[in-house]
Write an enzyme that holds these catalytic residues in place. Sequence first.
Site, PDB file in Angstrom:
ATOM      1  N   LYS A  13     -16.322  27.727 -50.544  1.00 23.66           N
ATOM      2  CA  LYS A  13     -15.158  26.976 -50.039  1.00 23.66           C
ATOM      3  C   LYS A  13     -14.645  25.988 -51.073  1.00 23.66           C
ATOM      4  O   LYS A  13     -13.460  25.931 -51.358  1.00 23.66           O
ATOM      5  CB  LYS A  13     -15.518  26.177 -48.770  1.00 23.66           C
ATOM      6  CG  LYS A  13     -15.989  26.998 -47.597  1.00 23.66           C
ATOM      7  CD  LYS A  13     -16.187  26.126 -46.359  1.00 23.66           C
ATOM      8  CE  LYS A  13     -17.271  25.061 -46.517  1.00 23.66           C
ATOM      9  NZ  LYS A  13     -18.640  25.570 -46.550  1.00 23.66           N
ATOM     10  N   ARG A 167     -29.190  24.578 -42.417  1.00 28.44           N
ATOM     11  CA  ARG A 167     -27.737  24.380 -42.437  1.00 28.44           C
ATOM     12  C   ARG A 167     -27.010  25.637 -41.968  1.00 28.44           C
ATOM     13  O   ARG A 167     -25.961  25.561 -41.325  1.00 28.44           O
ATOM     14  CB  ARG A 167     -27.281  23.985 -43.847  1.00 28.44           C
ATOM     15  CG  ARG A 167     -27.777  22.598 -44.247  1.00 28.44           C
ATOM     16  CD  ARG A 167     -27.534  22.320 -45.705  1.00 28.44           C
ATOM     17  NE  ARG A 167     -26.124  22.152 -46.009  1.00 28.44           N
ATOM     18  CZ  ARG A 167     -25.614  22.255 -47.225  1.00 28.44           C
ATOM     19  NH1 ARG A 167     -26.385  22.544 -48.260  1.00 28.44           N
ATOM     20  NH2 ARG A 167     -24.345  22.063 -47.427  1.00 28.44           N
TER      21      ARG A 167
HETATM   22  P1  AMP Z   1     -20.763  20.122 -47.919  1.00 34.82           P
HETATM   23  O1  AMP Z   1     -20.651  19.503 -49.258  1.00 34.82           O
HETATM   24  O2  AMP Z   1     -19.424  20.435 -47.295  1.00 34.82           O
HETATM   25  O3  AMP Z   1     -21.699  21.297 -47.875  1.00 34.82           O
HETATM   26  O4  AMP Z   1     -21.404  19.009 -46.959  1.00 34.82           O
HETATM   27  C1  AMP Z   1     -22.689  18.476 -47.197  1.00 34.82           C
HETATM   28  C2  AMP Z   1     -23.208  17.755 -45.961  1.00 34.82           C
HETATM   29  O5  AMP Z   1     -22.306  16.706 -45.608  1.00 34.82           O
HETATM   30  C3  AMP Z   1     -23.321  18.597 -44.705  1.00 34.82           C
HETATM   31  O6  AMP Z   1     -24.538  19.323 -44.641  1.00 34.82           O
HETATM   32  C4  AMP Z   1     -23.250  17.528 -43.625  1.00 34.82           C
HETATM   33  O7  AMP Z   1     -24.461  16.813 -43.520  1.00 34.82           O
HETATM   34  C5  AMP Z   1     -22.220  16.570 -44.196  1.00 34.82           C
HETATM   35  N1  AMP Z   1     -20.837  16.931 -43.796  1.00 34.82           N
HETATM   36  C6  AMP Z   1     -19.803  17.306 -44.606  1.00 34.82           C
HETATM   37  N2  AMP Z   1     -18.690  17.545 -43.905  1.00 34.82           N
HETATM   38  C7  AMP Z   1     -19.014  17.317 -42.608  1.00 34.82           C
HETATM   39  C8  AMP Z   1     -18.292  17.405 -41.375  1.00 34.82           C
HETATM   40  N3  AMP Z   1     -17.009  17.788 -41.354  1.00 34.82           N
HETATM   41  N4  AMP Z   1     -18.953  17.092 -40.240  1.00 34.82           N
HETATM   42  C9  AMP Z   1     -20.247  16.702 -40.237  1.00 34.82           C
HETATM   43  N5  AMP Z   1     -20.981  16.614 -41.357  1.00 34.82           N
HETATM   44  C10 AMP Z   1     -20.383  16.908 -42.527  1.00 34.82           C
END
Ligand code: AMP
Length: 209
Positions: A13, A167
């Site tokens: 993404k 996750r």
């Molecule tokens: P990412 O970098 O998008 O994989 O996000 C890393 C971590 O940030 C996730 O595993 C969640 O703990 C938190 N996180 C990011 N975006 C969200 C969201 N929209 N809602 C809840 N937690 C989020």
Amino acid sequence: MKLIFLGPPGAGKGTQASIISKKLGIPTISTGDMLRAAIKAGTPTGVKAKAFMDAGKLVPDEVVIGIVEERLEQSDCARGYILDGMPRTIAQAEALEKGGIEFDRVISLEVKDEVIVKRMSGRRVCAKCGATFHVENMPPKAQDVCDACGGELIIRADDAPETVRKRLNIYHEETEPLKAFYAERGKLRGVFGDQTMEETTKAVEEVLA
Ligand code: AMP
């Protein structure tokens, strides 16, 4: 143009969002990046988010919704934006909808769990600027050094295999129902994400045309 990139962690993404964002001249809003920046800066949001993120859990909806609503009010979002990693729950999608935001397309990157686990083990991020690399698919010019800023490349705590599986389970339970939510609204477009970065970009561009 307002877009959402949906998909499991490690589906690409962030990579695709940054390519499309440059092509369209609109910013990418990554909640993961914003939360990591908040942790680094030691803000109250960062303090609240850290334990959830390290454990591979979702940060509570109200925390995420708050920072995103604030970010979308900034002037660079006036012509549109790409949301990367948000919404991740139906409650977050409903909050965006309640805020009067209508998306043009929701692109769901489809990648199987086994492929994700393999991919994430090779992922490296810059400790300084957050740029993402991959030891096989997108290696930095010099090993463990960020091409963009010269910072050190590290493995994110939440990219450890056990955390990745957790996750993925959370993705299937909490985030995947968003596909039906946006399909009902006629916005969902699925893109096969288990191909090269260039091929995926081409497929994304096709559904945006
Ligand atoms: P990412 O970098 O998008 O994989 O996000 C890393 C971590 O940030 C996730 O595993 C969640 O703990 C938190 N996180 C990011 N975006 C969200 C969201 N929209 N809602 C809840 N937690 C989020």
